[in-house]
Design a protein around this motif. Structure first.
Motif, PDB file in Angstrom:
ATOM      1  N   UNK A   1       0.806  -0.996   0.030  1.00  0.00           N
ATOM      2  CA  UNK A   1      -0.063   0.136  -0.083  1.00  0.00           C
ATOM      3  C   UNK A   1       0.915   1.015   0.176  1.00  0.00           C
ATOM      4  N   UNK A   2       1.892   1.452   0.863  1.00  0.00           N
ATOM      5  CA  UNK A   2       2.720   2.333   0.908  1.00  0.00           C
ATOM      6  C   UNK A   2       3.502   2.603  -0.438  1.00  0.00           C
ATOM      7  N   UNK A   3       3.961   1.689  -1.049  1.00  0.00           N
ATOM      8  CA  UNK A   3       4.561   1.959  -2.194  1.00  0.00           C
ATOM      9  C   UNK A   3       3.384   2.514  -3.492  1.00  0.00           C
ATOM     10  N   UNK A   4       2.287   1.899  -3.306  1.00  0.00           N
ATOM     11  CA  UNK A   4       1.266   2.054  -4.497  1.00  0.00           C
ATOM     12  C   UNK A   4       1.045   3.578  -4.070  1.00  0.00           C
ATOM     13  N   UNK A   5       0.861   4.038  -2.903  1.00  0.00           N
ATOM     14  CA  UNK A   5       0.465   5.465  -2.638  1.00  0.00           C
ATOM     15  C   UNK A   5       1.615   6.321  -3.009  1.00  0.00           C
ATOM     16  N   UNK A   6       2.768   5.936  -2.948  1.00  0.00           N
ATOM     17  CA  UNK A   6       4.126   6.659  -3.245  1.00  0.00           C
ATOM     18  C   UNK A   6       3.933   6.830  -4.703  1.00  0.00           C
ATOM     19  N   UNK A   7       3.876   5.745  -5.387  1.00  0.00           N
ATOM     20  CA  UNK A   7       3.675   5.734  -7.039  1.00  0.00           C
ATOM     21  C   UNK A   7       2.530   6.486  -7.492  1.00  0.00           C
ATOM     22  N   UNK A   8       1.429   6.503  -6.919  1.00  0.00           N
ATOM     23  CA  UNK A   8       0.420   7.264  -7.137  1.00  0.00           C
ATOM     24  C   UNK A   8       0.794   8.803  -7.193  1.00  0.00           C
ATOM     25  N   UNK A   9       1.337   9.228  -5.888  1.00  0.00           N
ATOM     26  CA  UNK A   9       1.729  10.571  -5.704  1.00  0.00           C
ATOM     27  C   UNK A   9       2.880  11.159  -6.749  1.00  0.00           C
ATOM     28  N   UNK A  10       3.574  10.046  -7.119  1.00  0.00           N
ATOM     29  CA  UNK A  10       4.546  10.827  -8.224  1.00  0.00           C
ATOM     30  C   UNK A  10       3.843  11.341  -9.475  1.00  0.00           C
ATOM     31  N   UNK A  11       2.770  10.630  -9.849  1.00  0.00           N
ATOM     32  CA  UNK A  11       2.204  11.198 -10.855  1.00  0.00           C
ATOM     33  C   UNK A  11       2.736  10.767 -12.262  1.00  0.00           C
ATOM     34  N   UNK A  12       3.640   9.687 -12.065  1.00  0.00           N
ATOM     35  CA  UNK A  12       4.294   9.322 -13.373  1.00  0.00           C
ATOM     36  C   UNK A  12       4.380   7.845 -13.661  1.00  0.00           C
ATOM     37  N   UNK A  13       3.741   7.079 -12.515  1.00  0.00           N
ATOM     38  CA  UNK A  13       3.807   5.462 -12.426  1.00  0.00           C
ATOM     39  C   UNK A  13       2.849   4.964 -13.488  1.00  0.00           C
ATOM     40  N   UNK A  14       3.183   4.199 -13.942  1.00  0.00           N
ATOM     41  CA  UNK A  14       2.144   3.342 -15.005  1.00  0.00           C
ATOM     42  C   UNK A  14       1.821   2.079 -14.179  1.00  0.00           C
ATOM     43  N   UNK A  15       0.921   1.773 -13.890  1.00  0.00           N
ATOM     44  CA  UNK A  15       0.486   0.232 -13.324  1.00  0.00           C
ATOM     45  C   UNK A  15       0.636  -0.694 -14.343  1.00  0.00           C
ATOM     46  N   UNK A  16       1.059  -1.823 -14.009  1.00  0.00           N
ATOM     47  CA  UNK A  16       1.294  -3.071 -14.973  1.00  0.00           C
ATOM     48  C   UNK A  16      -0.220  -3.740 -15.409  1.00  0.00           C
ATOM     49  N   UNK A  17      -0.415  -3.811 -16.440  1.00  0.00           N
ATOM     50  CA  UNK A  17      -1.651  -4.558 -16.997  1.00  0.00           C
ATOM     51  C   UNK A  17      -1.591  -6.054 -16.855  1.00  0.00           C
ATOM     52  N   UNK A  18      -2.582  -6.763 -16.140  1.00  0.00           N
ATOM     53  CA  UNK A  18      -2.620  -8.234 -16.228  1.00  0.00           C
ATOM     54  C   UNK A  18      -2.965  -8.806 -17.460  1.00  0.00           C
ATOM     55  N   UNK A  19      -2.072 -10.075 -17.858  1.00  0.00           N
ATOM     56  CA  UNK A  19      -2.530 -10.915 -18.999  1.00  0.00           C
ATOM     57  C   UNK A  19      -3.766 -11.433 -18.944  1.00  0.00           C
TER      58      UNK A  19
END
Length: 573
Positions: free
Chosen positions: A144-162
């Motif tokens: 959660x903390x990593x996801x929040x940090x990535x969201x706050x950066x505004x640049x992270x693109x989450x990985x699409x599941x196949x």
């Protein structure tokens, strides 16, 4: 940033996510998803969050919300795993490693883009609820903390599941038919897997002594033997049941009621649940307090000594759900008094993974012929235990919290000279939500640590406190950076250091003087009498809300709305 937590219950993980995000400077609101989508929409409008996080959710977030807001779902499985019984199946299948994934909410369950995930090791003896509050919660916080940090950066693109992975990863709800135990052919290991995968909910539906029951909690037994499926012994409220190659201890049971009966059952110590059905003459096999090394058996408390010349005594105890009945309190007090006869300079209480204590045993009280009288007996037994710790002046005492504590359990910890909390432990130092004033000498121990004003705020706000925050407030001395399985070793290392400290004798002398000074200023008995005057009214006055609140709690009645003290979080004052 402002984050809204959406959860099906204000459970341990939701509380921990709340506390961890607050500790990092975020403002956090909470809304319970209790089947009213319009109320959830209104909460989202009111909070206008930058991000929505769902730590524990059993219903879907409405599409109009997840399309308008980034909504992160915490799933207790690695990327690709899908379905509502992830942990159950993991334990049932004997997996040694697992993970927690944070993914975006979409129309299809657990199919969203992956924002973060964290791996975890599955300990060999933990049940589902213990694993959930321990390794799973640790991994969830990391993700959660990593996801929040990535969201706050505004640049992270989450990985699409196949698509292929999504199709292969779906595992349906685990039904009771799949959980069934055939005692005539089941090995100890297979029984343990089934029972651990159902702890603490939903339990394993089984028949025992001609009656259907849900079985909860299981530990192996290495010496007792009998005909597979038969009860062969009792111990401290648990029953021992034979398997084809050994036996298991079953800690709790609850009666099965037919669907539509309108009856709600709740867990009790197995012996209490069986009552008159328990076979006459069944041996009660007690375990020695100082259990020999290498035994594979169950006991809810044990004592050991460590360090140079045995300077450190450790009194481990662990009760299902952290609840302590009158009988359990008295037994623990007896064990504590024994520990105090030993020539140690440091005495550690607790030091195990999962719950430290949650205070009096509301389920046992609810099932008693006279709940008010049992409540009164239980609070006196808790008080006797806490008083014994407070008045121990010939050595230093340490409360080592491997997991959460609440109400009287927090006050039991505060009775010690030092409180050490594993990073991730959550403390709830209040009684108000159960309609109780509180006892266990809290009016003495809590203010002397945090001050009168903060003690008032903590008990009235009725909100969780993280281990880190507990140290900042003065409720605890240490945060232990240790995995649940490593806690005992870390506690032992620090306790041995404490026992070898050159100023130990001076600290004990100072402690003795302070206790005498406090007693002269206001005797402990007066604190106890004042608290119990309130508690007697809470227990015995039928106009008081406690009995109804207790009944709803033990029967796990679902909240109909977000409690007011939680709904106000994160909003401008």
């Amino acid at each position: 940033m402002h984050i809204l937590l959406v959860a099906s219950a204000f459970n341990s993980l939701t509380q921990r996510v709340l506390a961890e995000l607050q500790d990092r400077g975020h403002t956090v609101g909470v809304e319970l998803a209790v089947g009213n989508d319009d109320a959830l929409r209104e909460a989202v409008r009111t909070h206008a969050p930058r991000l929505i996080v769902a730590p524990m959710l059993t219903t879907a977030i409405p599409e109009d919300i997840w399309r308008a807001h980034t909504c992160l779902i915490v799933h207790p499985g690695p990327p690709g795993d899908r379905g509502p019984s992830s942990l159950d199946r993991t334990l049932r299948e004997g997996a040694e490693s697992w993970g927690v994934t944070v993914l975006a909410a979409v129309a299809e369950m657990d199919a969203g883009d992956v924002w973060a995930w964290s791996p975890l090791k599955v300990p060999p003896l933990a049940g589902k609820s213990d694993l959930y509050r321990g390794e799973v919660a640790d991994a969830a916080i990391d993700a959660v903390l990593l996801a929040v940090e990535r969201f706050a950066s505004g640049t992270y693109k989450p990985k699409r599941q196949k698509a292929a992975d999504l199709a292969a990863g779906w595992r349906p709800f685990l039904k009771q038919a799949e959980r069934r135990i055939d005692w005539t052919s089941a090995s100890t290991e297979s029984v343990l897997r089934q029972l651990r995968a159902a702890d603490s909910q939903p339990g394993v539906l089984d028949e025992l002594l001609g009656t259907p029951w849900y079985l909860h909690g299981a530990y192996p037994e290495d010496e007792l033997r009998g005909t597979p499926g038969e009860l062969i012994a009792t111990r401290a409220g648990a029953v021992c049941r034979a398997t084809t190659d050994g036996a298991v201890w079953i800690l709790q049971m609850r009666p099965w009621h037919a669907s539509g009966s309108g009856l709600a059952s709740f867990k009790l110590p197995a012996v209490d649940a069986l009552g008159d059905l328990l076979p006459a003459g069944l041996p009660d096999v007690t375990a020695p307090l100082e259990l020999p090394a290498g035994r594979r058996t169950w006991t809810d408390m044990r004592y050991s000594e460590h360090g140079e010349h045995g300077a450190v005594g450790v009194l481990n105890f662990s009760f299902p759900g952290g609840a302590m009945s009158s009988v359990q309190c008295r037994r623990l007090l007896e064990a504590y008094r024994f520990a105090c006869t030993r020539p140690t300079s440091v005495l550690v209480l607790g030091g195990l993974r999962d719950f430290f204590s949650n205070g009096i045993h509301l389920n046992v009280i609810e099932a008693a012929p006279d709940p008010a009288e049992e409540s009164w007996a239980n609070i006196h037994a808790m008080n006797d235990l806490v008083e014994a710790v407070i008045t121990t002046t010939d050595r230093l005492t340490v409360a080592a919290l491997g997991g959460n504590a609440a109400a009287g359990g927090v006050m039991l910890a505060l009775a010690a000279d030092e409180v050490w909390c594993r990073d991730g432990a959550i403390l709830n130092p209040h009684y108000r939500l159960m309609g109780l004033y509180g006892s266990e000498y809290w009016t003495y121990t809590l203010p002397r640590r945090v001050g009168e004003r903060e003690a008032e705020r903590l008990t009235q706000s009725a909100l969780p406190v993280s281990a880190k925050r507990a140290v900042e407030l003065g409720m605890a001395e240490r945060v232990l950076q240790a995995a649940p399985e490593e806690l005992g070793d870390e506690v032992m290392r620090l306790a041995t250091q404490l026992a070898g400290s050159p100023d130990l004798a001076a600290r004990i002398a100072k402690k003795q003087a302070k206790r005498a000074e406090d007693e002269a200023a206001k005797p402990l008995q007066r604190y106890r009498d004042e608290e119990l005057a309130h508690m007697r009214r809470n227990f015995f006055d039928r106009s008081e809300p406690h009995a109804a609140l207790r009944s709803a709690f033990v029967r796990k009645e679902k909240a109909q709305h977000t409690p007011a003290h939680v709904a106000q979080l994160g909003l401008p004052r």
